[in-house]
Write an enzyme that holds these catalytic residues in place. Structure first.
Site, PDB file in Angstrom:
ATOM      1  N   GLY A   1      -0.325   1.837  13.593  1.00  0.00           N
ATOM      2  CA  GLY A   1       0.119   0.386  13.818  1.00  0.00           C
ATOM      3  C   GLY A   1      -0.616  -0.398  14.603  1.00  0.00           C
TER       4      GLY A   1
ATOM      5  N   GLU B   1       6.780  -0.846  13.172  1.00  0.00           N
ATOM      6  CA  GLU B   1       7.351   0.083  13.698  1.00  0.00           C
ATOM      7  C   GLU B   1       6.790   1.048  13.987  1.00  0.00           C
ATOM      8  OE1 GLU B   1      10.882   3.033  12.609  1.00  0.00           O
ATOM      9  OE2 GLU B   1      10.995   1.418  11.417  1.00  0.00           O
TER      10      GLU B   1
ATOM     11  N   GLY C   1       5.354   3.501  10.713  1.00  0.00           N
ATOM     12  CA  GLY C   1       4.383   4.663  10.907  1.00  0.00           C
ATOM     13  C   GLY C   1       4.172   4.984  12.273  1.00  0.00           C
ATOM     14  N   SER C   2       2.769   5.636  12.506  1.00  0.00           N
ATOM     15  CA  SER C   2       2.285   5.827  13.911  1.00  0.00           C
ATOM     16  C   SER C   2       2.081   4.938  14.606  1.00  0.00           C
ATOM     17  CB  SER C   2       1.386   7.135  13.962  1.00  0.00           C
ATOM     18  OG  SER C   2      -0.013   6.479  13.015  1.00  0.00           O
ATOM     19  N   ARG C   3       1.968   5.198  16.058  1.00  0.00           N
ATOM     20  CA  ARG C   3       1.447   4.192  16.928  1.00  0.00           C
ATOM     21  C   ARG C   3      -0.190   3.886  16.674  1.00  0.00           C
ATOM     22  NH1 ARG C   3       1.841   4.256  23.552  1.00  0.00           N
ATOM     23  NH2 ARG C   3       3.712   5.414  22.982  1.00  0.00           N
TER      24      ARG C   3
ATOM     25  N   GLU D   1       5.375  10.495  21.842  1.00  0.00           N
ATOM     26  CA  GLU D   1       6.075  11.035  20.543  1.00  0.00           C
ATOM     27  C   GLU D   1       5.726  12.173  20.085  1.00  0.00           C
ATOM     28  OE1 GLU D   1       8.082   8.986  16.766  1.00  0.00           O
ATOM     29  OE2 GLU D   1       6.295   8.411  17.264  1.00  0.00           O
TER      30      GLU D   1
ATOM     31  N   LYS E   1       0.701  -1.089   0.006  1.00  0.00           N
ATOM     32  CA  LYS E   1      -0.110  -0.038   0.204  1.00  0.00           C
ATOM     33  C   LYS E   1       0.928   1.116   0.074  1.00  0.00           C
ATOM     34  CE  LYS E   1      -3.512   2.700   2.378  1.00  0.00           C
ATOM     35  NZ  LYS E   1      -2.697   4.049   2.542  1.00  0.00           N
TER      36      LYS E   1
ATOM     37  N   CYS F   1      13.007   8.128  12.149  1.00  0.00           N
ATOM     38  CA  CYS F   1      12.502   7.461  13.565  1.00  0.00           C
ATOM     39  C   CYS F   1      13.471   7.543  14.726  1.00  0.00           C
ATOM     40  CB  CYS F   1      12.269   5.753  13.057  1.00  0.00           C
ATOM     41  SG  CYS F   1      11.932   5.543  11.399  1.00  0.00           S
TER      42      CYS F   1
END
Length: 542
Positions: free
Chosen positions: A257, A276, A252-254, A404, A195, A313
């Protein structure tokens, strides 16, 4: 020695057309329009992209499933040549890739030129890993008869099946269409459905077409690779929920994810998600090091913090230090460097908006004060560097201070003494990295902190800064939650291939039916553990 590939012929640098790639065919999407904008001007970029329809997603997954039996059965050498041909195609398209990525992300051309090299380099690294054969994890316990009789058991690792990969915003090449997730999955023998990240669809298309060309040139089965364009979360959710997808790689972001992990876990047959996500990468400045070089550390810290507009990151978003003259020197130098920083264009307008909001929320927490703020450029997606501070007791008491902030904002935690510093480390969530600056006099304290950092980070650095992830055999780019969804894995380096493999044991299988990797004569010449000993030869006869 591998056979020499024919050189890729010179041809005009390609340009984006607005297509996805399904199998080997460029295909326009038929869903909602997805706009890509120049982060400097905010202008919408051509060409127009449209999201994949449900039918197109279904076709990509169906082709991947059909390709899997043939692709996984290919000799490692043939898959290695495929990876190397992708690398060659990317290198040949370097100028077009750099220009399009620069337009879509505002990242500097030299950085992007290096990223093309990193992307092709890691593809070649996985090709070499395939030839080495250690990734197969072959183990043989030969059968015995008589008093110590036992079954003959042989083990190797096989690929999981089609893998869904989600491109990252901050690395349009090295962590996107042909990045480490795709390279390691293809090396393992898994077809890939990507994607594309909506922030750089033109770059993604150029890379996807390079992969499709390499697949055709090296005889890969139709469906070995596809790339889809998505609008919102619908494409990703449908892709992860498709029963033909057997694993997921995500950067990507929490929030993103966790949503993907939840969807994968809710399937009738759950699948692994290697995501991640969130890391603030603490740096510990120990007392003797601060006393010796506090000001120099302050300047170097800001260089790492602001690298790539803070959108790596691994930018250091958290600093731990004990109060004293050394910390005062560090703070003064860091504040001066932040104030002098002109700011930067961020990857997208949405990222810049979220960055500003997250920094404001962090600065508003009880006890947090702003030490310095940098300039802000006049552009659509501007970001300013910020340095905040809080005392150690408040940091320990407030978990929200570990949220973050994706950008060049960092929080300096001033600890009363080394006991409080140790307690602050104990309060940390999982991280991709942890950095220690220490002089010889600090080594006893560093030795006491190392076991704590091992429990909380995937990579521990001494006397450096965490930005910059070397691609090699020993690298770990992963860590305990929330840095990743699986602390046992890495998304960078040759160990990443193991995410997409699983072990199978063969007990008392007739020799004529055994896979070549576990045959007695070892026709592939792979490293194997035979009866506990490492060996690369044939098993003794008789």
């Amino acid at each position: 020695m591998k056979p020499k590939e024919a050189p890729v012929p010179d041809r005009p640098q390609p340009q984006p057309t607005g297509a996805m790639v399904i199998g080997t065919e460029p295909v326009p999407g038929t869903g909602a329009q997805v706009q890509v904008s120049d982060p400097r001007s905010g202008a919408v970029l051509e060409p127009v992209y449209r999201a994949a329809s449900d039918e197109q997603i279904d076709r990509a997954c169906a082709l991947a499933e059909q390709a899997f039996p043939q692709f996984r059965a290919l000799p490692a050498e043939q898959r290695a040549r495929f990876l190397e041909r992708i690398a060659d195609e990317l290198d040949e398209r370097r100028d077009a890739l750099v220009e399009r990525a620069h337009t879509e992300t505002a990242l500097p051309r030299p950085r992007l030129t290096g990223e093309v090299g990193r992307t092709s380099g890691q593809l070649r690294l996985f090709a070499a890993e395939l030839r080495a054969g250690t990734w197969q994890g072959t183990r043989i316990d030969p059968g015995r008869i008589g008093e110590n009789a036992r079954a003959d058991i042989r083990q190797r690792r096989i690929p999981l099946g089609p893998v869904a990969v989600f491109g990252a915003s901050n690395f349009p090449l090295a962590f996107s269409t042909a990045g480490g997730d795709t390279a390691s999955a293809l090396a393992a023998g898994c077809p890939v459905v990507v994607k594309a990240h909506p922030a750089h669809l033109g770059t993604a298309e150029l890379v996807a077409r390079a992969i499709a060309g390499a697949a055709a040139a090296t005889g890969m089965p139709e469906g070995t690779f596809s790339q889809l364009v998505g609008s919102g979360n619908e494409t990703g959710a449908r892709l992860v929920s498709d029963p033909r997808i057997r694993a997921v790689g995500f950067t990507g972001s929490r929030t993103g994810g966790l949503a993907i992990a939840a969807a994968a876990a809710a399937r009738p047959v759950p699948i692994p998600v290697y995501a991640e996500m969130s890391s603030i990468n603490p740096a510990l400045l120990l007392p003797a090091a601060l006393t010796a070089r506090g000001a120099a550390l302050g300047t170097a810290f800001v260089e790492s913090l602001t690298l790539g507009a803070g959108q790596f990151c691994t930018n250091p978003g958290l600093i731990f230090a004990v109060d004293g003259p050394g910390l005062d020197a560090f703070t003064a130098a860091a504040a001066e460097a932040v104030t002098a920083n002109p700011g930067a264009v961020m990857l997208t307008g949405d990222i810049a908006t979220h960055y500003a909001a997250a920094g404001t929320a962090l600065a508003a927490r009880d006890g947090v004060a702003e030490l310095a703020r940098g300039g802000q450029p006049d552009c659509a997606a501007a970001g300013s560097a910020r340095l905040l501070t809080v005392d150690g007791a408040r940091f320990i008491a407030d978990p929200q201070l570990q949220t973050e902030v994706f950008g060049a904002t960092s929080l300096l935690v001033r600890c009363a003494d080394t006991t409080e510093l140790t307690a602050a480390v104990r309060a940390l969530e999982g991280q991709l990295t942890a950095t220690v600056h220490a002089d010889t006099a600090d080594y006893p304290l560093a030795a006491a902190l190392l076991p704590l950092l091992e429990e909380r980070a995937g990579r521990i650095l001494f006397d450096g800064w965490p930005t910059g992830v070397q691609v090699g055999h020993a690298m770990v780019h992963g860590g305990p939650f929330p840095a990743t969804t699986d602390a046992r894995s890495t998304s960078v380096g040759t160990l990443a291939i193991e995410r997409f493999l699983r072990p199978v044991a063969y007990q008392d299988i007739p020799a004529a039916l055994l896979p070549a990797e576990v045959c007695d004569d070892n026709p592939l010449g792979v490293w194997r553990r035979v009866d506990g000993d490492v060996d690369r030869g044939a098993l003794p006869t008789g």
